[in-house]
Structure formats: C-alpha cells, structure tokens
Design a protein around this motif. Structure first.
Motif, PDB file in Angstrom:
ATOM      1  N   ASP A  51      -3.102  -4.810   2.517  1.00  0.00           N
ATOM      2  CA  ASP A  51      -3.137  -3.531   1.812  1.00  0.00           C
ATOM      3  C   ASP A  51      -2.978  -3.819   0.328  1.00  0.00           C
ATOM      4  O   ASP A  51      -1.901  -3.765  -0.227  1.00  0.00           O
ATOM      5  CB  ASP A  51      -2.025  -2.615   2.305  1.00  0.00           C
ATOM      6  N   ARG A  52      -4.080  -4.134  -0.338  1.00  0.00           N
ATOM      7  CA  ARG A  52      -3.997  -4.559  -1.739  1.00  0.00           C
ATOM      8  C   ARG A  52      -3.804  -3.405  -2.707  1.00  0.00           C
ATOM      9  O   ARG A  52      -3.339  -3.598  -3.807  1.00  0.00           O
ATOM     10  CB  ARG A  52      -5.209  -5.397  -2.129  1.00  0.00           C
ATOM     11  N   ASP A 107      -2.126   1.862  -0.418  1.00  0.00           N
ATOM     12  CA  ASP A 107      -2.344   3.170   0.197  1.00  0.00           C
ATOM     13  C   ASP A 107      -1.928   3.219   1.661  1.00  0.00           C
ATOM     14  O   ASP A 107      -2.107   4.212   2.339  1.00  0.00           O
ATOM     15  CB  ASP A 107      -3.800   3.611   0.046  1.00  0.00           C
ATOM     16  N   GLY A 108      -1.349   2.127   2.164  1.00  0.00           N
ATOM     17  CA  GLY A 108      -0.898   2.078   3.542  1.00  0.00           C
ATOM     18  C   GLY A 108      -1.969   1.676   4.538  1.00  0.00           C
ATOM     19  O   GLY A 108      -1.713   1.633   5.737  1.00  0.00           O
ATOM     20  N   ILE A 109      -3.182   1.374   4.067  1.00  0.00           N
ATOM     21  CA  ILE A 109      -4.288   0.979   4.933  1.00  0.00           C
ATOM     22  C   ILE A 109      -4.740  -0.424   4.521  1.00  0.00           C
ATOM     23  O   ILE A 109      -5.000  -0.681   3.352  1.00  0.00           O
ATOM     24  CB  ILE A 109      -5.473   1.958   4.804  1.00  0.00           C
ATOM     25  N   ASP A 110      -4.829  -1.326   5.506  1.00  0.00           N
ATOM     26  CA  ASP A 110      -5.247  -2.699   5.204  1.00  0.00           C
ATOM     27  C   ASP A 110      -6.685  -2.748   4.691  1.00  0.00           C
ATOM     28  O   ASP A 110      -7.563  -2.062   5.206  1.00  0.00           O
ATOM     29  CB  ASP A 110      -5.125  -3.586   6.444  1.00  0.00           C
ATOM     30  N   ASP A 111      -6.908  -3.562   3.667  1.00  0.00           N
ATOM     31  CA  ASP A 111      -8.224  -3.812   3.109  1.00  0.00           C
ATOM     32  C   ASP A 111      -8.652  -5.219   3.515  1.00  0.00           C
ATOM     33  O   ASP A 111      -7.866  -5.973   4.090  1.00  0.00           O
ATOM     34  CB  ASP A 111      -8.180  -3.662   1.584  1.00  0.00           C
ATOM     35  N   ARG A 114     -12.531  -2.159   0.383  1.00  0.00           N
ATOM     36  CA  ARG A 114     -11.464  -1.178   0.571  1.00  0.00           C
ATOM     37  C   ARG A 114     -11.747  -0.422   1.857  1.00  0.00           C
ATOM     38  O   ARG A 114     -12.877   0.011   2.097  1.00  0.00           O
ATOM     39  CB  ARG A 114     -11.419  -0.215  -0.608  1.00  0.00           C
ATOM     40  N   THR A 115     -10.724  -0.261   2.681  1.00  0.00           N
ATOM     41  CA  THR A 115     -10.883   0.470   3.926  1.00  0.00           C
ATOM     42  C   THR A 115     -10.732   1.957   3.644  1.00  0.00           C
ATOM     43  O   THR A 115      -9.756   2.389   3.037  1.00  0.00           O
ATOM     44  CB  THR A 115      -9.839   0.022   4.963  1.00  0.00           C
ATOM     45  N   GLY A 119      -3.434  -2.560  -7.086  1.00  0.00           N
ATOM     46  CA  GLY A 119      -4.520  -3.041  -6.241  1.00  0.00           C
ATOM     47  C   GLY A 119      -5.421  -4.055  -6.882  1.00  0.00           C
ATOM     48  O   GLY A 119      -6.421  -4.441  -6.306  1.00  0.00           O
TER      49      GLY A 119
END
Length: 108
Positions: free
Chosen positions: A22-23, A26-30, A48-49, A106
């Motif tokens: 999660d770079r 936002d709490g979502i892995d990229d 970005r996811t 990020g």
C-alpha cells in the motif's frame, strides 16, 4: 475466488519480481513490477489498485541492467513502507542495493 477486472498492457521486457504494498496509504495494496530490459535503465512499473481494477501510476528507474529482487520495509521507521531493490550494474558479481524512501504520500 471470483475473477475481477484485469489490466492488460504491452510489456516487451521480462518481469523479474513483483512487489505488493500500500504505497499511497489508502488501505489498498498496490502493485509494482520490476522489469529488466538490458538496455541501460531498468525500473519498476507501478500500478494503483482501484475499486474496479488497476491504473498505471508511473515508473521508477533502477541503476544497472540486471534487477534481481525487490522488497518493502519501513527502513526509516516513519510508518511508511520504503522499497529496496537489488540489481547488478554489469550482470557480474557486483550488486547495487537501492533504497527508495516513501514520502508518506505514495511517492518513492
């Protein structure tokens, strides 16, 4: 598992490593894909996811022609995951360890 949206993109370079982190906080892995093209500048392609798939988020150059590994760690202890990348500038026995610090927003 249920198949979700896929990102298809042309990549004429071998992928030697992937990094999931999660770079952007936002709490979502990229996703980062480390590529080797043996033409002088290798790099990491960043994605970005999103809620419904992925979006290209740029790339990071790496020194050398032969990247071999990448991993994340909070190197500086600030709570943001930094990136370490290992490459060989010449393809020989010498290696380069590159530290890319996360700025908290990020960007490495």
């Amino acid at each position: 598992f249920v198949p979700g949206p896929a990102l298809t993109f042309p990549l004429a370079r071998p992928i030697v490593e992937s990094v999931v982190v999660d770079r952007d906080g936002d709490g979502i892995d990229d996703v980062g894909l480390v590529v080797d093209h043996n033409l002088g500048t290798d790099g990491i392609f960043l994605f970005r996811t999103l809620a419904v798939g992925f979006a290209a988020a740029g790339s990071l150059p790496l020194p050398g022609n032969y990247p071999t590994d990448a991993w994340t760690t909070d190197h500086d202890g600030d709570g943001d995951l930094d990136l370490l990348a290992l490459s060989s500038p010449t393809g020989g026995s010498a290696v380069t360890l590159t530290l890319l610090r996360n700025d908290g927003a990020g960007a490495w």
